[in-house]
Design a protein around this motif. Structure first.
Motif, mmCIF file in Angstrom:
data_model
loop_
_atom_site.group_PDB
_atom_site.id
_atom_site.type_symbol
_atom_site.label_atom_id
_atom_site.label_comp_id
_atom_site.label_asym_id
_atom_site.label_seq_id
_atom_site.Cartn_x
_atom_site.Cartn_y
_atom_site.Cartn_z
ATOM 1 N N ASP A 242 -11.719 5.387 20.473
ATOM 2 C CA ASP A 242 -12.287 4.060 20.241
ATOM 3 C C ASP A 242 -13.734 4.089 20.726
ATOM 4 N N ASP A 243 -14.678 4.158 19.783
ATOM 5 C CA ASP A 243 -16.076 4.333 20.197
ATOM 6 C C ASP A 243 -16.673 3.084 20.840
ATOM 7 N N SER A 244 -15.926 1.975 20.839
ATOM 8 C CA SER A 244 -16.442 0.765 21.480
ATOM 9 C C SER A 244 -16.476 0.890 22.994
ATOM 10 N N VAL A 245 -15.770 1.866 23.538
ATOM 11 C CA VAL A 245 -15.737 2.034 24.993
ATOM 12 C C VAL A 245 -16.880 2.919 25.477
ATOM 13 N N ALA A 246 -17.688 3.451 24.571
ATOM 14 C CA ALA A 246 -18.682 4.459 24.928
ATOM 15 C C ALA A 246 -19.691 3.953 25.957
ATOM 16 N N ASP A 247 -20.171 2.712 25.813
ATOM 17 C CA ASP A 247 -21.178 2.204 26.740
ATOM 18 C C ASP A 247 -20.645 2.140 28.165
ATOM 19 N N MET A 248 -19.408 1.696 28.310
ATOM 20 C CA MET A 248 -18.826 1.608 29.653
ATOM 21 C C MET A 248 -18.610 2.994 30.255
ATOM 22 N N VAL A 249 -18.170 3.930 29.440
ATOM 23 C CA VAL A 249 -17.980 5.294 29.931
ATOM 24 C C VAL A 249 -19.325 5.904 30.324
ATOM 25 N N ALA A 250 -20.338 5.688 29.484
ATOM 26 C CA ALA A 250 -21.666 6.247 29.765
ATOM 27 C C ALA A 250 -22.228 5.692 31.066
ATOM 28 N N SER A 251 -22.068 4.399 31.295
ATOM 29 C CA SER A 251 -22.585 3.790 32.519
ATOM 30 C C SER A 251 -21.892 4.359 33.755
ATOM 31 N N ALA A 252 -20.566 4.482 33.677
ATOM 32 C CA ALA A 252 -19.818 5.022 34.814
ATOM 33 C C ALA A 252 -20.171 6.485 35.049
ATOM 34 N N MET A 253 -20.335 7.240 33.975
ATOM 35 C CA MET A 253 -20.661 8.659 34.086
ATOM 36 C C MET A 253 -22.047 8.841 34.693
ATOM 37 N N LYS A 254 -22.988 8.012 34.257
ATOM 38 C CA LYS A 254 -24.360 8.090 34.791
ATOM 39 C C LYS A 254 -24.374 7.778 36.281
ATOM 40 N N ASP A 255 -23.710 6.684 36.685
ATOM 41 C CA ASP A 255 -23.706 6.299 38.100
ATOM 42 C C ASP A 255 -23.089 7.398 38.960
ATOM 43 N N TRP A 256 -21.988 7.956 38.496
ATOM 44 C CA TRP A 256 -21.322 9.032 39.240
ATOM 45 C C TRP A 256 -22.248 10.237 39.374
ATOM 46 N N ALA A 257 -22.915 10.607 38.276
ATOM 47 C CA ALA A 257 -23.785 11.785 38.285
ATOM 48 C C ALA A 257 -24.994 11.569 39.189
ATOM 49 N N ILE A 258 -25.608 10.400 39.127
ATOM 50 C CA ILE A 258 -26.795 10.125 39.944
ATOM 51 C C ILE A 258 -26.435 10.108 41.423
ATOM 52 N N GLU A 259 -25.269 9.580 41.740
ATOM 53 C CA GLU A 259 -24.819 9.588 43.136
ATOM 54 C C GLU A 259 -24.702 11.011 43.672
ATOM 55 N N LYS A 260 -24.470 11.963 42.783
ATOM 56 C CA LYS A 260 -24.337 13.358 43.179
ATOM 57 C C LYS A 260 -25.638 14.152 42.956
ATOM 58 N N GLY B 147 -42.047 -0.202 32.054
ATOM 59 C CA GLY B 147 -43.133 -1.049 31.567
ATOM 60 C C GLY B 147 -43.940 -1.694 32.663
ATOM 61 N N GLU B 148 -43.568 -1.484 33.909
ATOM 62 C CA GLU B 148 -44.274 -2.093 35.037
ATOM 63 C C GLU B 148 -44.761 -1.023 36.023
ATOM 64 N N GLY B 149 -44.922 0.200 35.521
ATOM 65 C CA GLY B 149 -45.397 1.271 36.379
ATOM 66 C C GLY B 149 -44.309 2.025 37.096
ATOM 67 N N GLY B 150 -43.078 1.650 36.855
ATOM 68 C CA GLY B 150 -41.959 2.332 37.480
ATOM 69 C C GLY B 150 -41.053 2.940 36.429
ATOM 70 N N ALA B 151 -39.858 3.288 36.847
ATOM 71 C CA ALA B 151 -38.891 3.887 35.930
ATOM 72 C C ALA B 151 -37.492 3.428 36.297
ATOM 73 N N ILE B 152 -36.635 3.380 35.289
ATOM 74 C CA ILE B 152 -35.235 3.025 35.515
ATOM 75 C C ILE B 152 -34.353 4.110 34.904
ATOM 76 N N ALA B 153 -33.162 4.255 35.462
ATOM 77 C CA ALA B 153 -32.208 5.240 34.957
ATOM 78 C C ALA B 153 -31.380 4.602 33.851
#
Length: 751
Positions: free
Chosen positions: A92-110, A138-144
Motif C-alpha cells: 500500500d503505497d499510501s503508507v510511504a510518507d509515514m515509513v519515510a519519516s520514521a526511517m529518516k528519524d531513526w537514521a539521523i538519530e544514529k 530558505g532562511e539561511g539554514g537547512a532542514i532534514a
C-alpha cells in the motif's frame, strides 16, 4: 627468498606498503620490498572491546528491522508493511510518507546524513546513489527531509550500466524502486553514516536492468505453483512459500604488499603467472587448521560488522588451499540472502584493508591449488509448513516431500543447460571440472536413503526407508552419535544434504541472484507440471491422490532419473557414463551460454513472467560481453607483464650467466653452459609466444559476440597459457633476487 640483495639493482622508484613507505631502492625490487614489509607487519591495536559490547547486543542494531518499525510506526502502517513482507501482499503505497519519516528519524538519530538507493546492476556488483537529507530552508539554514516518494523511487542513469541492448546511450532514464522485503540498514564510516535502502532497478520501459527484480519475480512464481501442490494435500492457508538460501563464501587472503606488487592480481583478480611452489595443499594441513591470529582478528571484525547489519553468519574456518578461508551464513529468504551476500563480499574486502590484507574472491586466483566457490544451499518452505524439502525420518511415508523432491529432480534434468549457463564465466571456467569443484556436468546426488526410496517407487511403490543408525568408535569416553542414513558427496554439483539441495557449481565472485532465479523458475515450472497432472487426474477427489501420485512419481523417475548420480563426479568413468545417459557436458562458458537461446528456455522464463524474451537476450549479450572483456584484459596484462617485467629479469640473469662463462673462459677454467642454454631457449620461446599472443589479440574483432567469445576461448586463452608456461619455467631458473613478482610460496604462506 633469502638470497643476498644485489648492490647493482635498479634503485629508482619506491614501494608503498600497508604499514608505511618502503623504499624499493633498499631492496632491489618491489617483490623483495613487499616481503620485508610483510615480515615486519605490526597489527594495529584492537578497535573493539568485545567484553563491554557483547555480540548479542550488536545483532540488527543498524537495521530498520520489524522490531524498530513496530516501535516507530502507527499500528495500521506496521501491520500493512508486515503483510507485504511476510505474505507477499501488494504494498500500500499510501503508507510511504509515514515509513519515510520514521526511517529518516531513526537514521539521523544514529548519525546518518545521507540516504542511498542500493541496487544490483548486471555487472554483478553493488551500486549506490547517495543524496543528503538536508535541504535549504530558505532562511539561511537547512532542514532534514525525506519523503515517501524519495523512499519509493530514485532515478540513476539507466544507460551507463550493462543493458544488453535494452537501453541505448541516449536513452538514459532508469528507476530504482524500494524493496520493502529487504530491510533498510545503516552503513557506517569513520566520518559518517549512510541510510541504505535496497531497491530494484528497471528501465523507463519497465524492463529489469538488475539482479534483484528477476529474483523477486521468480520467488513469486515459485510461491504460486507451490500453493497448488499444497492445496492438493489439503493445505489451504495460503502461507507464503519462499525459496531460502544459505551461500557458503570461500575466499583468499594475502598481504596487500604482495597484492600491489602483482599487477595481474590488481587488474584481473588472478595470477596470470606463477610457478607451482614446492609445497601446496598436498598435506591437507590447512583445511580446518588453526586460524592464524591476524586472520582470526580479521574474521572477528567481519562478523561483528555483519551482525550489525542483521546478517546471521554462522561458520568460519580454513579452507583446503593455503591462504583460503570460508564464511557461511544461516538460511534466509532468497531475496534477503542475495542482498546480504553482496554485503558479505563488500565487508570482507573493506575489513581486509584495515588488517593490511586483500580479500580475493576470484574463482581461481592461484593455479595449482583449489579455487573458490560459493555453495548455495537452496530450499523452500513457509511459516505454516516449515521446510518443504525436509524428508523426516521415514521419507517413503512423506508423500508431500517426495513430490517436491521429484519436482526438483525433473527440473534439474530438464533444464540442466540453464543451471550450467547461470554459473558460466571466464573465471569459473578455471574451477569447474578440476578435481576441486563439481564437473561441468549437472547431476544430482540423493544419497543412499532417498535413492533407495525412489528406486522402490520406480518398481511399484515405496514401503521402507533406510533407517538412521548409531555410530560408536570404541572409546568409552566418547558418546555414541546419531548416524545419518547416507553419506555426503562433495563431487556433485547439485547434492541433497539432509533438508536442502546444495548447488556447488556457483563461483565465489558471482552474485547468487542468477542461480536463484534459475532454481526458482525451473522448480516452479516443474511444480506447475505436477500440479496440472494431479489436478486433472484427481478431479478434486482426494481419495485418488495417492494412486495418481504414485503414477506421476514413477513417470518422473523413469524419464528424469538419469540425472541422479551418487558416485565420484571427478572420475573419467562418470564423464563416460554421463555421455551414455545423454547428459550435457558444457566445459566452457562458450559451450554453456547458448543454452539461454533455446526456445524452451525462452518460454520457461516468459511463461512465469520472470524474464521477457528481450530481457533474457540482454543477459546473454551481457554475459558474452563480460567474457570477452575479461579475456581481453587478461591477455593485455599477460603481454605487458611478459614484456616489461619477466623478460627483462630473464635477460639480466641470462647476461650474468653469459658474463660468468666468458670470464671463466678468459681465466682458462672448464665450464659448462647447460643453464645458459636452458635460459636462452626459454627466453627465445617466451619471445615467440608473446608474438603469437599479440597476433591473436590483434585479429579483427567480430560483430558476432559469440564468434568473438569463441576466438577468445579457442585462440587467445591457449596463447596466454603458452606464454605462462615459459614464464613459469623461467621462474625456476632466474636468480631469486632478480625475480620481480611475489611468488606463490610467498603470497600463500607468509602471513
Amino acid at each position: 627468498m633469502g638470497t643476498a640483495i644485489r648492490d647493482d639493482a635498479n634503485k629508482n622508484g619506491s614501494f608503498q606498503s600497508a604499514v608505511g613507505g618502503v623504499s624499493k631502492g633498499a631492496f632491489g625490487s618491489p617483490r623483495l620490498a613487499a616481503i620485508s614489509a610483510v615480515t615486519n607487519y605490526k597489527p594495529s591495536p584492537p578497535q573493539m572491546n568485545f567484553l563491554e559490547e557483547p555480540t548479542s547486543e550488536l545483532f540488527n542494531c543498524n537495521v530498520f528491522s520489524p522490531s524498530v518499525m513496530k516501535k516507530r510506526l502507527p499500528k495500521a502502517v506496521y501491520k500493512a508493511l508486515m503483510r507485504t513482507i511476510e505474505s507477499g501482499e501488494k504494498l500500500d503505497d499510501s503508507v510511504a510518507d509515514m515509513v519515510a519519516s520514521a526511517m529518516k528519524d531513526w537514521a539521523i538519530e544514529k548519525g546518518a546524513t545521507h540516504y542511498a538507493h542500493v541496487f544490483y546492476p548486471l555487472t554483478g556488483a553493488t551500486a549506490e546513489k547517495h543524496d543528503s537529507f538536508l535541504s535549504p530552508d530558505g532562511e539561511g539554514g537547512a532542514i532534514a527531509e525525506f519523503s515517501g516518494s524519495q523512499l519509493i523511487q530514485g532515478e540513476p542513469d539507466g544507460s551507463s550500466f550493462p543493458t544488453g541492448g535494452i537501453r541505448a546511450t541516449f536513452e538514459a532514464r532508469g528507476y530504482t524502486i524500494w524493496d520493502v522485503t529487504s530491510p533498510a540498514y545503516l552503513l557506517e564510516n569513520a566520518n559518517g553514516t549512510t541510510l541504505c535502502i535496497p531497491t530494484a532497478f528497471v528501465s523507463w520501459t519497465g524492463e529489469a536492468l538488475d539482479k534483484k527484480t528477476p529474483v523477486l519475480r521468480s520467488m513469486q512464481a515459485l510461491n504460486t505453483q507451490a500453493q497448488r501442490i499444497l492445496k492438493l494435500f489439503g493445505h489451504t492457508d495460503g502461507a507464503l512459500v519462499s525459496s531460502t538460501a544459505g551461500p557458503e563464501q570461500e575466499y583468499f587472503l594475502i598481504d596487500r604488499n604482495f597484492y600491489y606488487a602483482r599487477p595481474d592480481l590488481l587488474n584481473a583478480g588472478r595470477t596470470l603467472f606463477g610457478a607451482k611452489p614446492p609445497k601446496g595443499q598436498e598435506f591437507d594441513d590447512h583445511y580446518f587448521g588453526a586460524i592464524p591470529d591476524r586472520v582470526l582478528s580479521f574474521m572477528l571484525e567481519v562478523e561483528r560488522e555483519l551482525f550489525k547489519l542483521g546478517i546471521p553468519v554462522k561458520t568460519r574456518h580454513n579452507e583446503v588451499a593455503p591462504g583460503q578461508y570460508e564464511i557461511a551464513p544461516m538460511f534466509e529468504f532468497a531475496n534477503m540472502a542475495t542482498d546480504h551476500q553482496q554485503l558479505i563480499m563488500t565487508t570482507l574486502r573493506k575489513v581486509a584493508e584495515k588488517h593490511g590484507m586483500v580479500c580475493l574472491t576470484h574463482e581461481k586466483p592461484f593455479a595449482g591449488v583449489n579455487g573458490s566457490g560459493k555453495h548455495v544451499n537452496w530450499s523452500m518452505g513457509s511459516a505454516t509448513h516449515g521446510n518443504l524439502l525436509d524428508p523426516g525420518d521415514t521419507p517413503h511415508e512423506n508423500a508431500q516431500f517426495l513430490l517436491f523432491c521429484a519436482a526438483v529432480i525433473r527440473a534439474v534434468h530438464k533444464f540442466q543447460g540453464v543451471l550450467r549457463a547461470v554459473v558460466a564465466s571466464a573465471s569459473n571456467d578455471h574451477r569447474l571440472g578440476a578435481n576441486e569443484a563439481p564437473p561441468a556436468i549437472m547431476s544430482i546426488f540423493l544419497g543412499d536413503q532417498l535413492t533407495d526410496v525412489f528406486e522402490q517407487i520406480k518398481s511399484g511403490g515405496a514401503n521402507s526407508s533406510i533407517p538412521k543408525g548409531t555410530l560408536t568408535v570404541g572409546a568409552d569416553v566418547l558418546p555414541p552419535l546419531p548416524k545419518d542414513a547416507g553419506d555426503r558427496n562433495r563431487t556433485s554439483p547439485f547434492a541433497f544434504t539432509g533438508n536442502r539441495f546444495e548447488f556447488r557449481a556457483v563461483g565465489s565472485n558471482q552474485s547468487i541472484a542468477g542461480p536463484l532465479v534459475a532454481m526458482n523458475t525451473i522448480v516452479a515450472e516443474s511444480l506447475d507440471f505436477c500440479a496440472t497432472r494431479l489436478e486433472e487426474a484427481t478431479g478434486g477427489d482426494a481419495s485418488k491422490l495417492h494412486g495418481e501420485l504414485q503414477k506421476l512419481l514413477t513417470e518422473i523417475m523413469n524419464e528424469h532419473g538419469s540425472i541422479v548420480f551418487n558416485g565420484d563426479g571427478y572420475s573419467q568413468e562418470w564423464h563416460d557414463e554421463a555421455a551414455k545417459r545423454g547428459l550435457l557436458n558444457l566445459k566452457t562458458t562458450v559451450d554453456a551460454l547458448p543454452a539461454l537461446e533455446g526456445e524452451e528456455v525462452k518460454e520457461l522464463f516468459s511463461k512465469y513472467s520472470v524474464l521477457s524474451e528481450r530481457e533474457l537476450e540482454s543477459r546473454l549479450e551481457i554475459y558474452l560481453e563480460q567474457y570477452v572483456m575479461t579475456i581481453g584484459v587478461e591477455a593485455k596484462l599477460t603481454l605487458e607483464l611478459a614484456r616489461t617485467t619477466i623478460f627483462p629479469a630473464a635477460i639480466r640473469y641470462q647476461n650474468e650467466l653469459a658474463s660468468t662463462c666468458s670470464n671463466l673462459k678468459i681465466l682458462g677454467y672448464d665450464f659448462d653452459t647447460d643453464t645458459l642454454d636452458v635460459m636462452t631457449s626459454l627466453v627465445k620461446s617466451l619471445q615467440d609466444s608473446v608474438g603469437e599472443l599479440e597476433s591473436a589479440i590483434a585479429e579483427p574483432a567480430s560483430d558476432d559476440l559469440m564468434a568473438e567469445a569463441k576466438h577468445c576461448c579457442e585462440v587467445v586463452l591457449p596463447a596466454m597459457n603458452k606464454v605462462r608456461s615459459y614464464a613459469d619455467a623461467l621462474e625456476g631458473y632466474v636468480a631469486d633476487d632478480l625475480w620481480p613478482l611475489p611468488t606463490y610460496q610467498e603470497m600463500l604462506f607468509i602471513k
